[in-house]
Design an enzyme around this catalytic site. Structure first.
Site, PDB file in Angstrom:
ATOM      1  N   CYS A  52      14.339  10.441   6.229  1.00 54.07           N
ATOM      2  CA  CYS A  52      14.288  10.128   7.665  1.00 54.07           C
ATOM      3  C   CYS A  52      15.684  10.123   8.268  1.00 54.07           C
ATOM      4  CB  CYS A  52      13.619   8.785   7.890  1.00 54.07           C
ATOM      5  SG  CYS A  52      14.318   7.475   6.909  1.00 54.07           S
ATOM      6  N   GLU A  95      10.473  16.489  14.756  1.00 50.74           N
ATOM      7  CA  GLU A  95      10.891  16.241  13.377  1.00 50.74           C
ATOM      8  C   GLU A  95      10.066  17.124  12.437  1.00 50.74           C
ATOM      9  OE1 GLU A  95       9.896  12.398  11.477  1.00 50.74           O
ATOM     10  OE2 GLU A  95      11.968  12.399  10.735  1.00 50.74           O
ATOM     11  N   LYS A 103       0.872  -1.177   0.000  1.00 48.36           N
ATOM     12  CA  LYS A 103       0.000   0.000   0.000  1.00 48.36           C
ATOM     13  C   LYS A 103       0.912   1.230   0.000  1.00 48.36           C
ATOM     14  CE  LYS A 103      -1.901   3.088   1.943  1.00 48.36           C
ATOM     15  NZ  LYS A 103      -1.727   4.485   1.449  1.00 48.36           N
ATOM     16  N   GLU A 106      10.448   1.365  10.506  1.00 52.96           N
ATOM     17  CA  GLU A 106      11.512   2.372  10.367  1.00 52.96           C
ATOM     18  C   GLU A 106      10.806   3.729  10.417  1.00 52.96           C
ATOM     19  OE1 GLU A 106      14.025   2.736   6.799  1.00 52.96           O
ATOM     20  OE2 GLU A 106      14.114   4.742   7.669  1.00 52.96           O
TER      21      GLU A 106
END
Ligand SMILES: O=C(O)C(=O)/C=C/C=C/O
Length: 485
Positions: A287, A389, A178, A253
């Site tokens: 990331c 973040e 997905k 992750e």
């Protein structure tokens, strides 16, 4: 208008409901395709196809044949390099110059490295005496886990999707992917590759859609045996909760707030060059990227001035312009989120060394999701953009004096994904690296990747390590067989 369909059981299909949603070019805000919206029918069909594949031709395929097929998939991705390049750049807005060197080559590499791994991996075996004076022989065997749900992100769509599909299929699993609703196209192109190579139907499936609808249906599906996800920590926590039902394994992750530590004895040119890459590549949407920079006092002013000079040279431009260094953010929603952080930083008293707003773009780019590369100083370690973040082309630069102090600051975060250290004193580099709480540490470099190494984050940055034989821990079930001799 181009359609991006589901790829289920080896066929490209629309949704039963015939629902589509719009997909835009982030550089121009132009509508580029209509994407099928997957709901219950599509998720059920994809999972069923994946399940059937495990007992059909795919599941019965000999290991050597499966390994050979992995190389064929890699070769076909390479053969269609330009199609993947155009699709990925159009969906993400990233310049060809980035996708050509990072994203697309990794599409093929992520199948090759796990074909190599499956060829080389050894099984464990032990001999021992038994209490009655005879002997026993123990050996382990790996079996595929089953149907793996792959929920892949929008920042490096092909790279991160194949980083999971590669090992999953190399280990004999079947997958239901997905992709993000804003970057659907390369998963569909990979479906064309699977068909061309003759991968048995149902081994690789794609359900297009939205996380809140399609993603939730997939993670909750009882016939999914394990879920691998790359994305935001808050979504990761939701997926982990879904995995607890039926006690299914999960590989995550997640986010990061990665520090760069720049000592006075660094190679200044190297530190500036690599930190410019780690802060601004892919518009900061990596990331592993740097958002916190810690510079030793003696060189603080010089470093900030040089980082500003380096970042101000970055050319923001359209994907196919070879001189473009940086593209827009991936969506209007993400652009708005990053600009909110830009405002917050100023409201909290940041000194804006560079950027902080929206660049003036010309022609058809004026409606794209552009933000300026931004550098802040002067904020406390408790400031919002130092703690949270942002996932944009921005960083805050803080000063430090001692090694002990900077290690404490670098580790003062809920994340633990990546970090970079710049010093020419390699004894110090190894000493500091051993004390930084992150799954990956780069010394005098950034985003150098040997795909055999353990890759992943600790703390709020995720669970598990993927890469080389480490991926087998997640993508196989390990069984021990004991024989009395
Ligand atoms: O390089 C990799 O294998 C990888 O996973 C990169 C992740 C980047 C995330 O934004």
């Amino acid at each position: 208008m181009k359609k991006v369909q589901h790829y289920i059981n080896g066929q490209f299909i629309d949704s039963v409901s015939n629902e589509f949603f719009d997909n835009y070019n982030p550089a121009t805000n132009e509508l580029i395709s209509k994407v099928a919206l997957g709901r219950e029918d599509e998720v059920n069909a994809a999972v069923q196809a994946a399940k059937n594949a495990l007992t059909g031709e795919w599941g019965q395929m000999k290991l050597n044949d499966r390994i050979a097929m992995m190389y064929e998939i890699a070769n076909e991705i390479d053969r269609r390099f330009d199609d993947f390049l155009e699709a990925e750049a159009l969906d993400t807005g990233k310049p060809y110059s980035i996708a050509r060197h990072i994203d697309i080559p990794r599409g093929a590499a992520n199948f090759k490295v796990f074909a190599d791994t499956m060829k080389a991996v050894a099984d464990e075996a032990y001999q021992a005496n038994t209490p009655d004076g005879k002997k026993m022989f123990n050996y382990s065997v790996r079996k595929p886990k089953g149907v793996i749900a792959v929920i892949s992100p929008w920042n490096l769509p092909l790279l991160l999707m194949t980083w999971k599909v590669g090992p999953a299929m190399a280990c004999g699993n079947s997958v239901v992917v997905k992709p993000s609703q804003v970057t659907p196209t390369t998963t569909s192109l990979l479906g064309e590759v699977m068909s061309k190579v003759g991968v048995p139907a149902g081994a690789y499936n794609v359900v297009q859609g939205k996380g809140s609808i399609t993603g939730n249906l997939l993670t909750a599906h009882k016939d999914i045996d394990a879920i691998t996800f790359t994305g935001e920590t808050v979504t990761g926590e939701m997926i982990m909760k879904a995995c607890s039902v039926g006690v299914r394994d999960v590989s995550l992750e997640l986010g990061g707030k990665n520090p760069a530590i720049v000592f006075a004895d660094c190679d200044m040119q190297k530190a500036v060059f690599e930190t410019t890459r780690s802060c601004f590549s892919n518009s900061g949407q990596v990331c592993l990227g740097t958002e916190r920079v810690y510079v030793q006092r003696e060189i603080f002013d010089e470093f900030v001035a040089k980082l500003k000079e380096s970042a101000s040279k970055l050319k923001l431009g359209i994907q196919h312009d070879e001189s473009s260094d940086m593209g827009p953010l991936v969506s209007a929603t993400h652009r708005d989120k990053v600009l909110e952080y830009y405002k917050k930083a100023e409201a909290e008293g940041a000194n804006v060394v560079l950027g902080g707003g929206v660049p003036k773009m010309s022609g058809n780019m004026k409606d794209g999701y552009w933000v300026e590369p931004t550098i802040w100083t002067g904020l406390p370690e408790t400031a919002t953009v130092v703690k949270e973040e942002v996932f944009g082309p921005c960083c805050h630069v803080s000063v430090f004096d001692t090694e002990e102090e900077v290690i404490k600051m670098a580790n003062d975060t809920k994340y633990g994904l990546a970090s970079t250290i710049f010093t020419e004193n390699l004894t110090k580099a190894h000493r500091v690296a051993s004390q930084i709480d992150s799954g990956i540490v780069w010394i005098n470099s950034w985003f150098l990747r040997d795909l055999r190494t353990p890759f992943g984050g600790m703390k709020g940055s995720g669970i598990g390590r993927e890469g080389g034989h480490h991926s087998l821990e997640f993508y196989t079930e390990l069984k021990n067989v004991c024989i009395k001799m």
